[in-house]
Design an enzyme around this catalytic site. Structure first.
Site, PDB file in Angstrom:
ATOM      1  N   ARG A 111      -1.427  11.807  -6.648  1.00 26.30           N
ATOM      2  CA  ARG A 111      -1.387  10.446  -7.227  1.00 26.30           C
ATOM      3  C   ARG A 111      -0.357  10.457  -8.343  1.00 26.30           C
ATOM      4  O   ARG A 111      -0.487  11.220  -9.310  1.00 26.30           O
ATOM      5  CB  ARG A 111      -2.767  10.048  -7.764  1.00 26.30           C
ATOM      6  CG  ARG A 111      -2.728   8.762  -8.573  1.00 26.30           C
ATOM      7  CD  ARG A 111      -4.104   8.200  -8.893  1.00 26.30           C
ATOM      8  NE  ARG A 111      -4.681   7.558  -7.732  1.00 26.30           N
ATOM      9  CZ  ARG A 111      -5.729   6.725  -7.779  1.00 26.30           C
ATOM     10  NH1 ARG A 111      -6.306   6.445  -8.933  1.00 26.30           N
ATOM     11  NH2 ARG A 111      -6.193   6.180  -6.672  1.00 26.30           N
ATOM     12  N   ARG A 171     -13.738   4.768   2.078  1.00 27.10           N
ATOM     13  CA  ARG A 171     -12.682   5.688   1.654  1.00 27.10           C
ATOM     14  C   ARG A 171     -12.988   7.100   2.157  1.00 27.10           C
ATOM     15  O   ARG A 171     -12.125   7.775   2.721  1.00 27.10           O
ATOM     16  CB  ARG A 171     -12.578   5.707   0.112  1.00 27.10           C
ATOM     17  CG  ARG A 171     -12.006   4.459  -0.520  1.00 27.10           C
ATOM     18  CD  ARG A 171     -10.518   4.337  -0.275  1.00 27.10           C
ATOM     19  NE  ARG A 171      -9.779   5.503  -0.711  1.00 27.10           N
ATOM     20  CZ  ARG A 171      -9.281   5.685  -1.948  1.00 27.10           C
ATOM     21  NH1 ARG A 171      -9.428   4.737  -2.851  1.00 27.10           N
ATOM     22  NH2 ARG A 171      -8.611   6.781  -2.262  1.00 27.10           N
ATOM     23  N   ASP A 173      -6.246  -7.635  -6.272  1.00 29.49           N
ATOM     24  CA  ASP A 173      -6.272  -6.386  -7.059  1.00 29.49           C
ATOM     25  C   ASP A 173      -5.988  -6.768  -8.506  1.00 29.49           C
ATOM     26  O   ASP A 173      -5.579  -7.903  -8.805  1.00 29.49           O
ATOM     27  CB  ASP A 173      -5.204  -5.418  -6.498  1.00 29.49           C
ATOM     28  CG  ASP A 173      -5.236  -4.040  -7.156  1.00 29.49           C
ATOM     29  OD1 ASP A 173      -6.246  -3.695  -7.805  1.00 29.49           O
ATOM     30  OD2 ASP A 173      -4.239  -3.304  -7.020  1.00 29.49           O
ATOM     31  N   HIS A 191      -0.530   2.386  -1.570  1.00 30.42           N
ATOM     32  CA  HIS A 191      -1.856   3.019  -1.666  1.00 30.42           C
ATOM     33  C   HIS A 191      -2.402   3.132  -0.236  1.00 30.42           C
ATOM     34  O   HIS A 191      -3.395   2.489   0.130  1.00 30.42           O
ATOM     35  CB  HIS A 191      -2.771   2.181  -2.552  1.00 30.42           C
ATOM     36  CG  HIS A 191      -3.984   2.924  -3.059  1.00 30.42           C
ATOM     37  ND1 HIS A 191      -4.243   4.257  -2.748  1.00 30.42           N
ATOM     38  CD2 HIS A 191      -5.013   2.523  -3.860  1.00 30.42           C
ATOM     39  CE1 HIS A 191      -5.374   4.630  -3.328  1.00 30.42           C
ATOM     40  NE2 HIS A 191      -5.852   3.601  -3.999  1.00 30.42           N
ATOM     41  N   GLN A 199      -6.153   3.869   0.657  1.00 30.84           N
ATOM     42  CA  GLN A 199      -7.022   2.711   0.424  1.00 30.84           C
ATOM     43  C   GLN A 199      -6.960   1.763   1.631  1.00 30.84           C
ATOM     44  O   GLN A 199      -7.971   1.226   2.070  1.00 30.84           O
ATOM     45  CB  GLN A 199      -6.597   1.978  -0.851  1.00 30.84           C
ATOM     46  CG  GLN A 199      -7.456   0.773  -1.178  1.00 30.84           C
ATOM     47  CD  GLN A 199      -8.873   1.143  -1.574  1.00 30.84           C
ATOM     48  OE1 GLN A 199      -9.070   1.962  -2.452  1.00 30.84           O
ATOM     49  NE2 GLN A 199      -9.866   0.552  -0.924  1.00 30.84           N
ATOM     50  N   CYS A 207      -9.982  -3.238  -3.922  1.00 37.51           N
ATOM     51  CA  CYS A 207      -9.994  -1.763  -3.877  1.00 37.51           C
ATOM     52  C   CYS A 207     -10.800  -1.151  -5.018  1.00 37.51           C
ATOM     53  O   CYS A 207     -11.189   0.004  -4.937  1.00 37.51           O
ATOM     54  CB  CYS A 207      -8.566  -1.235  -3.879  1.00 37.51           C
ATOM     55  SG  CYS A 207      -7.668  -1.534  -5.424  1.00 37.51           S
TER      56      CYS A 207
HETATM   57  N1  NVA Z   1      -3.001  -1.470  -8.317  1.00 34.47           N
HETATM   58  C1  NVA Z   1      -3.964  -0.619  -8.974  1.00 34.47           C
HETATM   59  C2  NVA Z   1      -4.821   0.057  -7.967  1.00 34.47           C
HETATM   60  C3  NVA Z   1      -5.877   0.980  -8.526  1.00 34.47           C
HETATM   61  C4  NVA Z   1      -6.689   1.671  -7.479  1.00 34.47           C
HETATM   62  C5  NVA Z   1      -3.255   0.398  -9.830  1.00 34.47           C
HETATM   63  O1  NVA Z   1      -2.236   0.953  -9.387  1.00 34.47           O
HETATM   64  O2  NVA Z   1      -3.675   0.618 -10.968  1.00 34.47           O
HETATM   65  N1   CP Z   2      -9.391   2.308  -5.372  1.00 35.19           N
HETATM   66  C1   CP Z   2      -9.058   3.461  -5.990  1.00 35.19           C
HETATM   67  O1   CP Z   2      -8.088   4.153  -5.607  1.00 35.19           O
HETATM   68  O2   CP Z   2      -9.869   3.781  -7.020  1.00 35.19           O
HETATM   69  P1   CP Z   2      -9.678   4.943  -8.105  1.00 35.19           P
HETATM   70  O3   CP Z   2      -8.481   4.563  -8.965  1.00 35.19           O
HETATM   71  O4   CP Z   2     -10.956   4.975  -8.855  1.00 35.19           O
HETATM   72  O5   CP Z   2      -9.390   6.226  -7.377  1.00 35.19           O
END
Ligand code: NVA
Ligand code: CP
Length: 303
Positions: A104, A289, A221, A131, A134, A261
């Site tokens: 990540r 997930r 989101d 993502h 997801q 998500c």
């Molecule tokens: N768009 C959000 C998704 C978190 C799972 C982020 O990148 O923070």
């Molecule tokens: N939806 C998702 O990826 O959640 P987290 O940021 O908690 O991993």
């Protein structure tokens, strides 16, 4: 065997996506019956996080353990990553210890560099541009809740159309052949080349109501993604009128489901009553997930 990465949805073929869905559904049913598995016995997954996580960490760790393998989590803040060790070196070293890596990170260029220097499969566990893990869960949830093929469905996205989640929905629309309507304010729309690559499946609109009207799936989101915290005041202003609330959701098809998500900000991009709506599939989506990722791990590690 050549290593296989999963950085974007397109890294699996459509038949592989279908097989992954079927296996994920099987995992879910078997878990309900208390079945155990050992297909990844002796395998280790490293989960490398440069941003926070709840679901991704837990679902990957649990998936590995429940398949007979192990997972090791490395957070940037308590490793040499935060002290500036080059991503190339982190990738080379980590991949010499484990069988696959979930990563990540921020920019997609950093993700690509990491994958290039890893000798084991790399899974995108969220980048600034996508993502995909997801989306595996989201598409599984749509299929299990609504039945039938994804093609022909209408999905409405309301909010930040430039986010990693929106961009993965754009990629999914092109791959799976459903209509995606993105309602987003100017300046927060998906990149034009990605919309074009979706081959006419994606319609970018200004009106949330127009996007949601008659849709089968409504999703959104956060307005400020991880890494964008300094922009949050400007974003809060820009997204006024884009909250997915009960009135907006009532414009969708009578059987429509809602997805998010998570984590969500109740009262900001989505109202509490929509999160807890009888047709909210948000918590199934979060559970899925793990089932979808088990199937992905088997695909990448066992072929
Ligand atoms: N768009 C959000 C998704 C978190 C799972 C982020 O990148 O923070
Ligand atoms: N939806 C998702 O990826 O959640 P987290 O940021 O908690 O991993």
């Amino acid at each position: 065997m050549k290593k296989r990465d999963f950085l974007y949805l397109k890294d699996l073929s459509l038949p592989e996506h279908d097989a992954l869905y079927a296996r994920a559904v099987q995992f879910k049913a078997e878990r309900r019956q208390g079945a155990t598995h050992a297909t990844l016995r002796g395998k280790t997954l490293a989960c490398v996080f440069e941003k926070s996580s709840t679901r991704t960490r837990l679902s990957f760790e649990a998936a590995m353990v429940q398949l007979g393998g192990h997972a090791i989590t490395l957070n940037a803040g308590d490793s040499q990553i935060a002290r500036g060790e080059p991503v190339e070196d982190t990738a080379r070293v980590t991949s010499s210890y484990v069988d696959a890596i979930m990563y990540r990170t921020f920019g997609d260029d950093r993700l690509a560099t990491f994958a290039r220097h890893s000798r084991v499969p790399v899974i995108n566990g969220l980048s600034d541009g996508a993502h995909p893990v997801q989306l595996l869960a989201d598409l599984m949830t749509v299929r299990e809740r609504l039945g039938g093929p994804l093609s022909g469905r209408v999905v409405a996205w309301v909010g930040d159309g430039s986010s990693n989640m929106a961009r993965s929905w754009v990629e999914a629309a092109g791959l799976f052949g459903f209509e995606l309507r993105v309602a987003a304010p100017e300046g927060y729309r998906p990149p034009a080349d990605e919309v074009k690559a979706a081959g006419g499946r994606v319609h970018v609109l200004s009106s949330p109501k127009e996007a949601v009207s008659g849709a089968d799936v409504v999703t959104t989101d956060v307005w400020t993604s991880m890494g964008q915290e300094k922009e949050s005041a400007a974003r809060l202003k820009a997204f006024q009128g884009f909250c997915l609330d009960g009135a907006l959701f009532s414009a969708a098809a009578p059987s429509a489901i809602v997805l998010h998500c998570l984590p969500a900000h109740r009262g900001e991009e989505i109202s509490a009553d929509v999160i807890d709506h009888p047709r909210s599939a948000i918590f199934d989506e979060a559970e899925n997930r793990m089932h979808a990722q088990k199937a992905l791990l088997e695909t990448l590690l066992l072929g």
